[in-house]
Design a protein around this motif. Sequence first.
Motif, PDB file in Angstrom:
ATOM      1  N   LYS A  53      27.264  50.978  42.823  1.00 13.85           N
ATOM      2  CA  LYS A  53      27.134  51.113  41.369  1.00 13.85           C
ATOM      3  C   LYS A  53      28.433  51.701  40.830  1.00 13.85           C
ATOM      4  O   LYS A  53      28.790  52.836  41.131  1.00 13.85           O
ATOM      5  CB  LYS A  53      25.936  51.980  41.024  1.00 13.85           C
ATOM      6  CG  LYS A  53      24.627  51.469  41.643  1.00 13.85           C
ATOM      7  CD  LYS A  53      23.487  52.445  41.455  1.00 13.85           C
ATOM      8  CE  LYS A  53      22.211  51.930  42.119  1.00 13.85           C
ATOM      9  NZ  LYS A  53      22.290  51.937  43.587  1.00 13.85           N
ATOM     10  N   THR A  54      29.150  50.896  40.043  1.00 13.54           N
ATOM     11  CA  THR A  54      30.433  51.302  39.494  1.00 13.54           C
ATOM     12  C   THR A  54      30.414  51.161  37.981  1.00 13.54           C
ATOM     13  O   THR A  54      29.477  50.616  37.398  1.00 13.54           O
ATOM     14  CB  THR A  54      31.573  50.438  40.062  1.00 13.54           C
ATOM     15  OG1 THR A  54      31.466  49.108  39.526  1.00 13.54           O
ATOM     16  CG2 THR A  54      31.515  50.376  41.586  1.00 13.54           C
ATOM     17  N   ALA A  55      31.478  51.627  37.336  1.00  6.77           N
ATOM     18  CA  ALA A  55      31.585  51.506  35.881  1.00  6.77           C
ATOM     19  C   ALA A  55      31.671  50.058  35.451  1.00  6.77           C
ATOM     20  O   ALA A  55      31.350  49.714  34.308  1.00  6.77           O
ATOM     21  CB  ALA A  55      32.797  52.288  35.378  1.00  6.77           C
ATOM     22  N   ARG A  56      32.080  49.174  36.355  1.00  5.05           N
ATOM     23  CA  ARG A  56      32.239  47.762  36.018  1.00  5.05           C
ATOM     24  C   ARG A  56      30.980  46.952  36.302  1.00  5.05           C
ATOM     25  O   ARG A  56      30.925  45.769  36.005  1.00  5.05           O
ATOM     26  CB  ARG A  56      33.416  47.169  36.794  1.00  5.05           C
ATOM     27  CG  ARG A  56      34.745  47.854  36.494  1.00  5.05           C
ATOM     28  CD  ARG A  56      35.881  47.214  37.228  1.00  5.05           C
ATOM     29  NE  ARG A  56      36.093  45.839  36.815  1.00  5.05           N
ATOM     30  CZ  ARG A  56      37.017  45.037  37.340  1.00  5.05           C
ATOM     31  NH1 ARG A  56      37.805  45.495  38.317  1.00  5.05           N
ATOM     32  NH2 ARG A  56      37.151  43.801  36.912  1.00  5.05           N
ATOM     33  N   GLY A  57      29.967  47.600  36.870  1.00  7.02           N
ATOM     34  CA  GLY A  57      28.730  46.884  37.140  1.00  7.02           C
ATOM     35  C   GLY A  57      28.198  47.158  38.531  1.00  7.02           C
ATOM     36  O   GLY A  57      28.608  48.128  39.198  1.00  7.02           O
ATOM     37  N   TYR A  58      27.276  46.311  38.953  1.00  2.81           N
ATOM     38  CA  TYR A  58      26.630  46.455  40.261  1.00  2.81           C
ATOM     39  C   TYR A  58      27.206  45.414  41.204  1.00  2.81           C
ATOM     40  O   TYR A  58      27.132  44.221  40.937  1.00  2.81           O
ATOM     41  CB  TYR A  58      25.121  46.253  40.127  1.00  2.81           C
ATOM     42  CG  TYR A  58      24.363  47.464  39.621  1.00  2.81           C
ATOM     43  CD1 TYR A  58      23.248  47.940  40.302  1.00  2.81           C
ATOM     44  CD2 TYR A  58      24.753  48.133  38.469  1.00  2.81           C
ATOM     45  CE1 TYR A  58      22.536  49.041  39.853  1.00  2.81           C
ATOM     46  CE2 TYR A  58      24.062  49.235  38.004  1.00  2.81           C
ATOM     47  CZ  TYR A  58      22.951  49.685  38.690  1.00  2.81           C
ATOM     48  OH  TYR A  58      22.253  50.770  38.238  1.00  2.81           O
ATOM     49  N   ALA A  59      27.764  45.870  42.307  1.00  2.00           N
ATOM     50  CA  ALA A  59      28.364  44.968  43.292  1.00  2.00           C
ATOM     51  C   ALA A  59      27.597  45.075  44.607  1.00  2.00           C
ATOM     52  O   ALA A  59      27.081  46.147  44.960  1.00  2.00           O
ATOM     53  CB  ALA A  59      29.832  45.309  43.512  1.00  2.00           C
ATOM     54  N   VAL A  60      27.527  43.966  45.345  1.00  2.00           N
ATOM     55  CA  VAL A  60      26.855  43.945  46.642  1.00  2.00           C
ATOM     56  C   VAL A  60      27.901  44.154  47.733  1.00  2.00           C
ATOM     57  O   VAL A  60      28.833  43.340  47.860  1.00  2.00           O
ATOM     58  CB  VAL A  60      26.124  42.603  46.873  1.00  2.00           C
ATOM     59  CG1 VAL A  60      25.428  42.611  48.231  1.00  2.00           C
ATOM     60  CG2 VAL A  60      25.127  42.343  45.751  1.00  2.00           C
ATOM     61  N   PRO A  61      27.786  45.219  48.511  1.00  2.00           N
ATOM     62  CA  PRO A  61      28.744  45.416  49.615  1.00  2.00           C
ATOM     63  C   PRO A  61      28.646  44.281  50.625  1.00  2.00           C
ATOM     64  O   PRO A  61      27.596  43.638  50.760  1.00  2.00           O
ATOM     65  CB  PRO A  61      28.284  46.750  50.235  1.00  2.00           C
ATOM     66  CG  PRO A  61      27.400  47.394  49.232  1.00  2.00           C
ATOM     67  CD  PRO A  61      26.782  46.285  48.443  1.00  2.00           C
ATOM     68  N   ASP A  62      29.732  44.037  51.317  1.00  2.00           N
ATOM     69  CA  ASP A  62      29.750  42.951  52.300  1.00  2.00           C
ATOM     70  C   ASP A  62      28.618  43.081  53.317  1.00  2.00           C
ATOM     71  O   ASP A  62      28.036  42.079  53.746  1.00  2.00           O
ATOM     72  CB  ASP A  62      31.096  42.933  53.030  1.00  2.00           C
ATOM     73  CG  ASP A  62      32.227  42.461  52.124  1.00  2.00           C
ATOM     74  OD1 ASP A  62      31.925  41.820  51.098  1.00  2.00           O
ATOM     75  OD2 ASP A  62      33.396  42.736  52.447  1.00  2.00           O
ATOM     76  N   ALA A  63      28.287  44.327  53.689  1.00  2.00           N
ATOM     77  CA  ALA A  63      27.259  44.548  54.703  1.00  2.00           C
ATOM     78  C   ALA A  63      25.876  44.077  54.258  1.00  2.00           C
ATOM     79  O   ALA A  63      24.999  43.826  55.087  1.00  2.00           O
ATOM     80  CB  ALA A  63      27.198  46.032  55.062  1.00  2.00           C
ATOM     81  N   HIS A  64      25.675  43.935  52.931  1.00  2.00           N
ATOM     82  CA  HIS A  64      24.360  43.564  52.418  1.00  2.00           C
ATOM     83  C   HIS A  64      24.304  42.146  51.856  1.00  2.00           C
ATOM     84  O   HIS A  64      23.271  41.741  51.322  1.00  2.00           O
ATOM     85  CB  HIS A  64      23.931  44.553  51.323  1.00  2.00           C
ATOM     86  CG  HIS A  64      23.796  45.958  51.815  1.00  2.00           C
ATOM     87  ND1 HIS A  64      23.963  47.052  50.992  1.00  2.00           N
ATOM     88  CD2 HIS A  64      23.540  46.442  53.051  1.00  2.00           C
ATOM     89  CE1 HIS A  64      23.794  48.155  51.696  1.00  2.00           C
ATOM     90  NE2 HIS A  64      23.541  47.811  52.951  1.00  2.00           N
ATOM     91  N   ARG A  65      25.384  41.401  51.980  1.00  2.00           N
ATOM     92  CA  ARG A  65      25.407  40.055  51.405  1.00  2.00           C
ATOM     93  C   ARG A  65      24.392  39.128  52.077  1.00  2.00           C
ATOM     94  O   ARG A  65      23.826  38.240  51.435  1.00  2.00           O
ATOM     95  CB  ARG A  65      26.811  39.459  51.495  1.00  2.00           C
ATOM     96  CG  ARG A  65      27.805  40.137  50.565  1.00  2.00           C
ATOM     97  CD  ARG A  65      29.104  39.378  50.463  1.00  2.00           C
ATOM     98  NE  ARG A  65      30.036  40.088  49.582  1.00  2.00           N
ATOM     99  CZ  ARG A  65      30.021  40.016  48.268  1.00  2.00           C
ATOM    100  NH1 ARG A  65      29.117  39.255  47.670  1.00  2.00           N
ATOM    101  NH2 ARG A  65      30.878  40.690  47.538  1.00  2.00           N
ATOM    102  N   ARG A  66      24.134  39.338  53.369  1.00  2.00           N
ATOM    103  CA  ARG A  66      23.164  38.489  54.056  1.00  2.00           C
ATOM    104  C   ARG A  66      21.756  38.736  53.514  1.00  2.00           C
ATOM    105  O   ARG A  66      20.928  37.822  53.479  1.00  2.00           O
ATOM    106  CB  ARG A  66      23.214  38.747  55.555  1.00  2.00           C
ATOM    107  CG  ARG A  66      24.511  38.266  56.203  1.00  2.00           C
ATOM    108  CD  ARG A  66      24.521  38.503  57.687  1.00  2.00           C
ATOM    109  NE  ARG A  66      23.476  37.737  58.369  1.00  2.00           N
ATOM    110  CZ  ARG A  66      23.188  37.865  59.666  1.00  2.00           C
ATOM    111  NH1 ARG A  66      23.872  38.740  60.408  1.00  2.00           N
ATOM    112  NH2 ARG A  66      22.238  37.132  60.206  1.00  2.00           N
ATOM    113  N   VAL A  67      21.486  39.968  53.083  1.00  2.00           N
ATOM    114  CA  VAL A  67      20.186  40.265  52.481  1.00  2.00           C
ATOM    115  C   VAL A  67      20.017  39.477  51.190  1.00  2.00           C
ATOM    116  O   VAL A  67      18.955  38.885  50.926  1.00  2.00           O
ATOM    117  CB  VAL A  67      20.048  41.779  52.208  1.00  2.00           C
ATOM    118  CG1 VAL A  67      18.754  42.075  51.446  1.00  2.00           C
ATOM    119  CG2 VAL A  67      20.078  42.565  53.515  1.00  2.00           C
TER     120      VAL A  67
END
Length: 292
Positions: A53-67
Amino acid sequence: MQRDNWDDLRFVLAVAEEGSVSGAARRLGVNHATVLRRIAAFEEATGVEIFDKTARGYAVPDAHRRVIEATREVDRAVQAVGRMIHGARAPVTGDIRVTATDSLCQIVLPAIVARLGRTVPGLRIELISSNLHIDLARSQADVSIRPALSLPDDLRGERAGVLGFGLYRARTGDGGDEGAEPWLEPSGALARSVVGRWVAGHVDPVRITGGADSFMVLRELCAAGRGLSFLPCVIAAGDPRLVPAPGIAPRLQTDLWVASHVDLYDIPRIRAARIALAEGLSEQGAALQGAA
């Protein structure tokens, strides 16, 4: 993962694809707080903080992309089951939601829909005017009428004609120096259209004085003297406020399709509506394409 967590996963997928809580809320038709609550419930149940969770929005970390990819596959399967069940019990009569551009909805389709209502009175047509591509996979519409070079893999339909575009200016203008005459640009979803790409590739940005994400709005701006604009011939050729601007740009055109999602293609009421709409558009072929 417990089965009752699927509803929370819908919210996770929406945030991942939209990149923000507000975008996910708009897509799902809920408020901001509901999305936050569902994301928190998912993370508490799984013990996994799924987003950065950043000021620019919600990003999916590489470790969770498969989820997220696995969630997307489940969503596609659930949507497909829903469409198949809907199709299996759908009668020949009923409601048909047709999405098309605002130009087609305002200028072309009302007469075709009126005739369809007389010839197939059991069908009730709802027109959804949008220049964005409505997601037929989520059953937001049954039939899509779109200008496009080709259909995506999940849609199946008929080519109903050609939509032609011409370059126009206000009748009251004298044209001035063609090398310095201002332009209007198609923006938003229209930036990806055949005319949007031509303007982006051939017009000096300093000459662009404005734009719009609607050809209907571009027509009004052009008629008000704000600059040259590509417009569908079917909405511009009969407008007394406009005149063609020949010799500056080529005439452009793109195919016009009447399509449904592949899982809905053979449902009787949708097939009947799609065929009638395609026939009506085909009969207006000359007006849609514009004079040579």
